[in-house]
Enzyme design. Structure first.
Site, PDB file in Angstrom:
ATOM      1  N   LYS A 111     132.272   1.015  11.332  1.00  0.00           N
ATOM      2  CA  LYS A 111     130.756   0.549  11.106  1.00  0.00           C
ATOM      3  C   LYS A 111     131.290   0.935   9.041  1.00  0.00           C
ATOM      4  CE  LYS A 111     128.730   0.787  14.432  1.00  0.00           C
ATOM      5  NZ  LYS A 111     128.326  -0.171  15.296  1.00  0.00           N
ATOM      6  N   LYS A 194     136.051  -9.072  21.077  1.00  0.00           N
ATOM      7  CA  LYS A 194     134.927  -9.188  22.200  1.00  0.00           C
ATOM      8  C   LYS A 194     133.797  -9.492  22.244  1.00  0.00           C
ATOM      9  CE  LYS A 194     133.371  -5.069  21.700  1.00  0.00           C
ATOM     10  NZ  LYS A 194     132.448  -3.722  21.672  1.00  0.00           N
ATOM     11  N   LYS A 197     126.930  -7.424  21.385  1.00  0.00           N
ATOM     12  CA  LYS A 197     125.631  -6.836  21.306  1.00  0.00           C
ATOM     13  C   LYS A 197     125.131  -7.561  19.842  1.00  0.00           C
ATOM     14  CE  LYS A 197     125.057  -3.991  24.882  1.00  0.00           C
ATOM     15  NZ  LYS A 197     124.558  -2.625  25.146  1.00  0.00           N
TER      16      LYS A 197
HETATM   17  P1  TYM Z   1     128.056  -0.468  24.921  1.00  0.00           P
HETATM   18  O1  TYM Z   1     126.663  -0.586  25.633  1.00  0.00           O
HETATM   19  O2  TYM Z   1     128.366  -1.161  23.965  1.00  0.00           O
HETATM   20  O3  TYM Z   1     128.759  -1.141  26.886  1.00  0.00           O
HETATM   21  C1  TYM Z   1     128.299  -0.521  27.901  1.00  0.00           C
HETATM   22  C2  TYM Z   1     129.333  -0.601  28.855  1.00  0.00           C
HETATM   23  O4  TYM Z   1     130.020  -2.567  29.011  1.00  0.00           O
HETATM   24  C3  TYM Z   1     131.342  -2.112  28.700  1.00  0.00           C
HETATM   25  N1  TYM Z   1     131.634  -3.446  27.624  1.00  0.00           N
HETATM   26  C4  TYM Z   1     132.384  -4.027  27.489  1.00  0.00           C
HETATM   27  N2  TYM Z   1     133.824  -4.468  28.119  1.00  0.00           N
HETATM   28  C5  TYM Z   1     134.249  -5.757  28.318  1.00  0.00           C
HETATM   29  N3  TYM Z   1     134.457  -6.085  28.052  1.00  0.00           N
HETATM   30  C6  TYM Z   1     132.917  -6.094  26.822  1.00  0.00           C
HETATM   31  N4  TYM Z   1     133.388  -6.786  25.986  1.00  0.00           N
HETATM   32  C7  TYM Z   1     132.626  -5.492  26.533  1.00  0.00           C
HETATM   33  N5  TYM Z   1     130.714  -5.037  26.219  1.00  0.00           N
HETATM   34  C8  TYM Z   1     131.003  -3.505  26.278  1.00  0.00           C
HETATM   35  C9  TYM Z   1     131.196  -1.210  27.448  1.00  0.00           C
HETATM   36  O5  TYM Z   1     132.650  -0.587  27.262  1.00  0.00           O
HETATM   37  C10 TYM Z   1     130.600  -0.225  28.559  1.00  0.00           C
HETATM   38  O6  TYM Z   1     131.480   0.293  29.456  1.00  0.00           O
HETATM   39  N6  TYM Z   1     128.901   4.150  24.159  1.00  0.00           N
HETATM   40  C11 TYM Z   1     128.215   3.173  24.881  1.00  0.00           C
HETATM   41  C12 TYM Z   1     127.659   4.075  25.655  1.00  0.00           C
HETATM   42  C13 TYM Z   1     127.510   5.178  26.531  1.00  0.00           C
HETATM   43  C14 TYM Z   1     128.352   5.899  28.085  1.00  0.00           C
HETATM   44  C15 TYM Z   1     128.048   7.291  27.631  1.00  0.00           C
HETATM   45  C16 TYM Z   1     129.143   4.790  28.407  1.00  0.00           C
HETATM   46  C17 TYM Z   1     126.353   6.741  25.858  1.00  0.00           C
HETATM   47  N7  TYM Z   1     127.257   7.347  26.386  1.00  0.00           N
HETATM   48  C18 TYM Z   1     128.742   8.021  27.983  1.00  0.00           C
HETATM   49  C19 TYM Z   1     129.875   5.902  29.386  1.00  0.00           C
HETATM   50  C20 TYM Z   1     129.964   6.922  29.398  1.00  0.00           C
HETATM   51  C21 TYM Z   1     128.223   1.892  24.690  1.00  0.00           C
HETATM   52  O7  TYM Z   1     127.461   1.759  23.148  1.00  0.00           O
HETATM   53  O8  TYM Z   1     128.396   1.185  24.830  1.00  0.00           O
END
Ligand code: TYM
Length: 329
Positions: A111, A194, A197
């Site tokens: 970031k 990867k 979003k």
């Molecule tokens: P986020 O919203 O970016 O993604 C949600 C979930 O999707 C997985 N993910 C992926 N897995 C494989 N390949 C990819 N290209 C890919 N892009 C996203 C992420 O690993 C995630 O499991 N900080 C977290 C949200 C969060 C969270 C938590 C998750 C907040 N508190 C507690 C688990 C437990 C986030 O931004 O994920």
């Protein structure tokens, strides 16, 4: 029975990375375990959504998750900001999180590089809020993709530190989880990192057929193999990795053989990949449209979920406060 928790930030729509990295595993687990699924709307504030966008994204993500098969009868589904015990635990955990270790996390360093004009404290303590999300339910397993591995490591560190500091065996150490295998990293269509979003390289579950075909046909490849059995370049490996999620094994083998024989036609391979993605996403998309139109259902799910989640989170916070030494007069 184990406690399983997973979450997603409420920024944008759900893409294939989210589905295959986290949701798919969660869906398998909701049958047997004590499962919590939540939408991390506090986390989304690091990027300053407008009030309307904030609400709209939470609604969209909730509808999309329900459309994938998340069942409110089996799992507890809630919105993070409906559970005030989470920010309170976040505050308490922040007292034992050190600036140095937070500054060293890969996501924070990224970031600083990508948005140097907005390095806010919320970004720095992002892993502490994530730890609060997880520890408030004393979760054992957390289905996530590979990109969240380090955040999970931090959550374990904070759990251990709390236990050690207060000489208790209170928080379990949450493990990142993928059914018996390594954590998944779903690649994007631009040949590099990867699917994400913000990266604009993703295929969304809500994309229509035409959009999916257009995106896949435009995906990066190379000029083709020049020698037999040549190693694939990263963009081509990524397309195969996507096929491995949605295509039949013999289809994948067919294209691998064609590549090895220098007879691959990327156009054919992409067409096949697009067909298979559409086959996979079309029924989910249909459900998304149906659920998004049902405000009453969404409201009921969110309200019932918050109530159910809070039974647990209130209890945890009460115990944590007692352990720390907040006592009534
Ligand atoms: P986020 O919203 O970016 O993604 C949600 C979930 O999707 C997985 N993910 C992926 N897995 C494989 N390949 C990819 N290209 C890919 N892009 C996203 C992420 O690993 C995630 O499991 N900080 C977290 C949200 C969060 C969270 C938590 C998750 C907040 N508190 C507690 C688990 C437990 C986030 O931004 O994920």
């Amino acid at each position: 029975m184990e406690t399983v928790l997973s979450g997603i930030r409420s920024t944008g729509n759900l893409h294939l990375g989210n589905y295959f990295g986290a949701v798919q595993n969660f869906l398998k687990m909701q049958e047997q375990n004590n499962c919590y699924f939540f939408i991390a709307d506090y986390h989304s504030l690091t990027t300053y959504p407008t009030p309307d966008d904030l609400h709209r994204s939470v609604r969209t993500v909730l509808a999309e998750y329900l459309a994938t098969g998340l069942d409110p009868e089996k799992a507890t589904i809630y919105v993070q900001s409906d559970v005030p015990e989470i920010p309170e635990l976040y505050l308490l955990l922040n007292m034992n999180a050190y600036i140095g270790e937070l500054e060293r996390t890969t996501s924070f360093k990224d970031k600083i590089r990508t948005q140097p004009n907005n390095v806010n404290a919320g970004l720095l303590t992002y892993p502490v809020l994530m730890a609060a999300d997880i520890l408030i339910h004393k979760a054992d397993k957390v289905p996530v993709g590979k990109d969240q591995e380090q955040n999970l490591e931090m959550a374990r560190k904070f759990a251990k530190r709390f236990n050690h500091m207060y000489k208790v065996d209170y928080f379990p150490e949450p493990q990142p989880y993928n059914f018996g295998k390594d954590l998944v990293k779903v690649p994007g269509l631009d040949g590099t990192g990867k699917m994400g979003k913000t990266a604009g390289n993703g295929i969304y579950l809500a994309d229509d057929e035409k959009t999916i075909r257009k995106k896949v046909m435009r995906a990066k490849t190379d000029s083709g193999p020049t020698e037999k059995n040549q190693e694939m370049t990263l963009p081509v490996k990524n397309l195969i990795a996507l096929m491995e999620l949605v295509s039949a094994p013999d289809t994948i083998q067919f294209f691998k053989d064609k590549y090895a024989a220098c007879e691959i036609r990327y156009g054919d391979m992409k067409k096949q990949l697009a067909d298979d993605i559409v086959k996979f996403t079309a029924p989910i998309r249909e459900k998304i449209l149906e659920i998004e139109g049902n405000s009453k259902f969404l409201q009921e799910v969110a309200e019932a979920g918050a109530e159910k989640a809070r039974k647990n989170t209130k209890q945890t916070l009460k115990e944590v406060r007692e352990i720390i030494g907040f006592r009534k007069f």
